[in-house]
Design a protein around this motif. Structure first.
Motif, mmCIF file in Angstrom:
data_model
loop_
_atom_site.group_PDB
_atom_site.id
_atom_site.type_symbol
_atom_site.label_atom_id
_atom_site.label_comp_id
_atom_site.label_asym_id
_atom_site.label_seq_id
_atom_site.Cartn_x
_atom_site.Cartn_y
_atom_site.Cartn_z
ATOM 1 N N VAL A 38 0.838 -1.203 0.000
ATOM 2 C CA VAL A 38 0.000 0.000 0.000
ATOM 3 C C VAL A 38 0.870 1.249 0.000
ATOM 4 O O VAL A 38 0.577 2.236 -0.692
ATOM 5 C CB VAL A 38 -0.952 -0.016 1.212
ATOM 6 C CG1 VAL A 38 -1.652 1.323 1.364
ATOM 7 C CG2 VAL A 38 -1.989 -1.119 1.051
ATOM 8 N N ARG A 39 1.944 1.248 0.771
ATOM 9 C CA ARG A 39 2.855 2.405 0.768
ATOM 10 C C ARG A 39 3.464 2.609 -0.618
ATOM 11 O O ARG A 39 3.550 3.741 -1.117
ATOM 12 C CB ARG A 39 3.952 2.199 1.810
ATOM 13 C CG ARG A 39 4.896 3.392 1.921
ATOM 14 C CD ARG A 39 5.844 3.254 3.103
ATOM 15 N NE ARG A 39 6.620 2.024 3.034
ATOM 16 C CZ ARG A 39 6.428 0.973 3.837
ATOM 17 N NH1 ARG A 39 5.464 1.011 4.749
ATOM 18 N NH2 ARG A 39 7.171 -0.104 3.713
ATOM 19 N N GLN A 40 3.880 1.496 -1.269
ATOM 20 C CA GLN A 40 4.429 1.610 -2.627
ATOM 21 C C GLN A 40 3.390 2.131 -3.607
ATOM 22 O O GLN A 40 3.700 2.924 -4.506
ATOM 23 C CB GLN A 40 4.936 0.235 -3.086
ATOM 24 C CG GLN A 40 5.617 0.226 -4.449
ATOM 25 C CD GLN A 40 6.905 1.039 -4.448
ATOM 26 O OE1 GLN A 40 7.729 0.881 -3.550
ATOM 27 N NE2 GLN A 40 7.076 1.892 -5.443
ATOM 28 N N LEU A 41 2.133 1.735 -3.417
ATOM 29 C CA LEU A 41 1.045 2.220 -4.276
ATOM 30 C C LEU A 41 0.943 3.745 -4.197
ATOM 31 O O LEU A 41 0.868 4.435 -5.222
ATOM 32 C CB LEU A 41 -0.257 1.556 -3.841
ATOM 33 C CG LEU A 41 -1.555 1.922 -4.579
ATOM 34 C CD1 LEU A 41 -2.493 0.727 -4.580
ATOM 35 C CD2 LEU A 41 -2.268 3.085 -3.915
ATOM 36 N N PHE A 42 0.955 4.290 -2.973
ATOM 37 C CA PHE A 42 0.838 5.745 -2.820
ATOM 38 C C PHE A 42 2.101 6.451 -3.303
ATOM 39 O O PHE A 42 2.017 7.558 -3.854
ATOM 40 C CB PHE A 42 0.551 6.099 -1.364
ATOM 41 C CG PHE A 42 -0.881 5.922 -0.970
ATOM 42 C CD1 PHE A 42 -1.877 6.645 -1.608
ATOM 43 C CD2 PHE A 42 -1.249 5.037 0.031
ATOM 44 C CE1 PHE A 42 -3.216 6.487 -1.257
ATOM 45 C CE2 PHE A 42 -2.576 4.871 0.387
ATOM 46 C CZ PHE A 42 -3.560 5.599 -0.262
ATOM 47 N N VAL A 43 3.269 5.846 -3.111
ATOM 48 C CA VAL A 43 4.501 6.458 -3.619
ATOM 49 C C VAL A 43 4.410 6.640 -5.128
ATOM 50 O O VAL A 43 4.738 7.709 -5.672
ATOM 51 C CB VAL A 43 5.727 5.589 -3.241
ATOM 52 C CG1 VAL A 43 6.959 6.030 -4.039
ATOM 53 C CG2 VAL A 43 6.018 5.690 -1.754
ATOM 54 N N ASN A 44 3.946 5.623 -5.832
ATOM 55 C CA ASN A 44 3.873 5.702 -7.288
ATOM 56 C C ASN A 44 2.775 6.660 -7.757
ATOM 57 O O ASN A 44 2.984 7.459 -8.680
ATOM 58 C CB ASN A 44 3.629 4.313 -7.871
ATOM 59 C CG ASN A 44 4.845 3.413 -7.750
ATOM 60 O OD1 ASN A 44 5.788 3.727 -7.045
ATOM 61 N ND2 ASN A 44 4.825 2.283 -8.422
ATOM 62 N N LEU A 45 1.585 6.575 -7.140
ATOM 63 C CA LEU A 45 0.494 7.464 -7.555
ATOM 64 C C LEU A 45 0.823 8.926 -7.269
ATOM 65 O O LEU A 45 0.611 9.807 -8.112
ATOM 66 C CB LEU A 45 -0.797 7.060 -6.851
ATOM 67 C CG LEU A 45 -1.558 5.858 -7.416
ATOM 68 C CD1 LEU A 45 -2.810 5.582 -6.587
ATOM 69 C CD2 LEU A 45 -1.956 6.084 -8.877
ATOM 70 N N LEU A 46 1.336 9.206 -6.058
ATOM 71 C CA LEU A 46 1.666 10.593 -5.711
ATOM 72 C C LEU A 46 2.862 11.095 -6.517
ATOM 73 O O LEU A 46 2.875 12.252 -6.959
ATOM 74 C CB LEU A 46 1.960 10.684 -4.212
ATOM 75 C CG LEU A 46 0.740 10.491 -3.298
ATOM 76 C CD1 LEU A 46 1.172 10.356 -1.852
ATOM 77 C CD2 LEU A 46 -0.230 11.654 -3.461
ATOM 78 N N GLY A 47 3.852 10.237 -6.711
ATOM 79 C CA GLY A 47 4.991 10.638 -7.540
ATOM 80 C C GLY A 47 4.559 10.951 -8.958
ATOM 81 O O GLY A 47 5.033 11.921 -9.568
ATOM 82 N N ASN A 48 3.644 10.163 -9.498
ATOM 83 C CA ASN A 48 3.117 10.419 -10.836
ATOM 84 C C ASN A 48 2.356 11.737 -10.883
ATOM 85 O O ASN A 48 2.526 12.550 -11.807
ATOM 86 C CB ASN A 48 2.198 9.263 -11.232
ATOM 87 C CG ASN A 48 1.759 9.322 -12.684
ATOM 88 O OD1 ASN A 48 2.532 9.010 -13.577
ATOM 89 N ND2 ASN A 48 0.518 9.726 -12.927
ATOM 90 N N ALA A 49 1.507 12.001 -9.860
ATOM 91 C CA ALA A 49 0.738 13.246 -9.828
ATOM 92 C C ALA A 49 1.645 14.453 -9.690
ATOM 93 O O ALA A 49 1.445 15.493 -10.350
ATOM 94 C CB ALA A 49 -0.259 13.188 -8.669
#
Length: 460
Positions: A350-361
């Motif tokens: 879940v932490r990796q999911l948010f890292v990728n989504l937020l980094g993309n945004a």
């Protein structure tokens, strides 16, 4: 009608009943049918030799008494076998119905039985058989045992009526042909009904089994088709993956090789400034390759890691992801985080999911708007609570959204850094949790990524 005619009618009726039960025994193996066949055949024999077995007076012929007692005993044993599945302690019923008949047989060495007594003892055994049929009726209603009970009681009732009416005891043997025939026909009809019910049950079970087998075959065929399609998709994905990896590796490696060769030549000339200038892009390309390898390892790790479900506070996971992005040099001060639930999920994924989504945004919002905005919050979709990550960045044509989630697919080309793997990792994480991921976007108006973590997450 003469006594001889009555005797012939009794022989024919009982003979036919014996043959019918013999056929039932041979074809269907119905319980009790063998005993019934033997019993009615013996009664047929008694009537067939009627003229030889009818002495004058009120005493019965010893041979006829013995044969009659054995015939009723055989019929009784057949009935108990027939009713055995619904009777408690069948052996006690056998003893009860055989007792009067054994008394009659035990009397014969002393002398011939009085006819009334012989018929009375037979009636007692038939009453016991009727009681057994009545008990079976309570345990298996609707099986026709009531008819058997009535048919068995018909003989004692007729005997009582004939005795009260003063009928000559010598004539009792002929007047009871009808009750005996009714009993045999009733037993045969109920036996057939029971066999039919059993066959219908077996047929229904076979039909149900065939239906289940057909459904299973259809399900297996569907699974094979799905697995085959999935396998083709995996193979196509691997081919595309290999081409993309080869392309992304070949460019940096080629650049590193060329710059290194030129740096060697400059070093031979003693031009240190040129060497420094050439080694800088080598370092940049090496760092790019390091990031690519890290992304590939992260993508593979999502599929290989075993889910370790725990209580995860999504708000805390977002803060951890933002802290990790800040360590990497990202400007995350404009990210707004709303109220988020606690779910059952794998904390690391879940932490990796948010890292990728937020980094993309953050990547696609930076520099595209005077005031970049990234928001994380809760939404609703088809009655289900979902999490979203929204930005006001460059956006994209939503018709190409599916390409975003495939490795090495970049809708904006080389305009932004990255290898096109981050969103593939996000999709794999969501799918591992049994959830869904989708996006809404428009060119120049940003993008919003929605996701749920599946029915097993139990958001609270």
């Amino acid at each position: 009608m003469t006594n001889a005619a009555y005797a012939q009618a009794g022989a024919v009726i009982c003979g036919l009943l014996g043959l019918m039960f013999l056929w039932m025994r041979a074809c269907h193996r119905d319980p009790g049918s063998g005993w019934f066949a033997a019993g009615f055949t013996l009664v047929c024999t008694i009537f067939f030799f009627d003229l030889r077995l009818q002495p004058g007076g009120t005493s019965a012929h010893r041979g006829a008494s013995l044969a009659g007692a054995l015939a009723v005993m055989l019929l009784g044993f057949g009935l108990i076998d027939f009713l055995a599945p619904t009777l408690r302690r069948p052996m006690r019923w056998r003893v009860a119905l055989a007792a009067p008949l054994l008394l009659a047989i035990g009397w014969l060495p002393v002398g011939p039985l009085p006819r009334v007594l012989a018929h009375a003892l037979v009636a007692m055994s038939l009453i016991v058989m009727a009681m057994a049929a009545a008990c079976a009726t309570r345990r298996e209603p609707g099986a026709g045992f009531r008819l058997i009970t009535v048919a068995l009681l018909l003989h004692p009732a007729c005997l009582f009526a004939f005795v009260v009416a003063g009928v000559d005891p010598y004539q009792l043997r002929y007047l009871l042909i009808v009750p005996v025939g009714v009993l045999g026909a009733t037993l045969f009809a109920v036996n057939l009904t029971r066999s039919r019910a059993r066959l219908e049950t077996e047929l229904a079970a076979r039909v149900a089994a065939q239906r289940e087998l057909a459904e299973l075959n259809a399900s297996l065929e569907q699974q094979v088709e799905q697995r085959t399609a999935a396998l083709h998709e995996i193979i196509e994905g691997l081919e595309s993956f290999n081409r993309s990896v080869s392309h992304d590796l070949r460019g940096p490696l080629g650049g590193i090789a060329l710059a290194t060769r030129m740096a060697v030549e400059a070093a031979d000339r003693g031009d240190l400034a040129a060497v420094r200038r050439l080694l800088e892009p080598v370092a940049e390309q090496a760092e790019a390759l390091t990031r690519l390898v890290s992304d590939l390892l992260a993508l593979a790790r999502v599929d290989d890691v075993r889910l370790s479900l725990a209580r995860v506070d999504l708000h805390a996971s977002v803060e951890e992801a933002l802290a990790q992005l800040r360590l990497g040099g990202a400007e995350a001060h404009w990210v707004r985080v709303g109220a988020l639930p606690t779910v059952d999920a794998d904390p690391g994924l879940v932490r990796q999911l948010f890292v990728n989504l937020l980094g993309n945004a953050l990547k696609f919002s930076r520099g595209s708007q005077p005031r970049p905005e990234v928001e994380v919050g809760l939404g609703a979709h088809e009655g289900q609570t979902v999490v979203y990550v929204r930005d006001n960045g460059v956006g994209f044509d939503e018709s190409h959204a599916e390409r975003l989630f495939k490795p090495f697919q970049r809708l904006h080309g080389r305009a932004f850094e990255g290898h096109g793997i981050g969103l593939s990792i996000v999709r794999r994480i969501v799918e591992r949790h049994g959830g869904k991921l989708w996006v809404r976007a428009a060119p120049g108006r940003g993008a919003t990524f929605f996701f749920s973590l599946g029915p097993g997450s139990h958001a609270r």
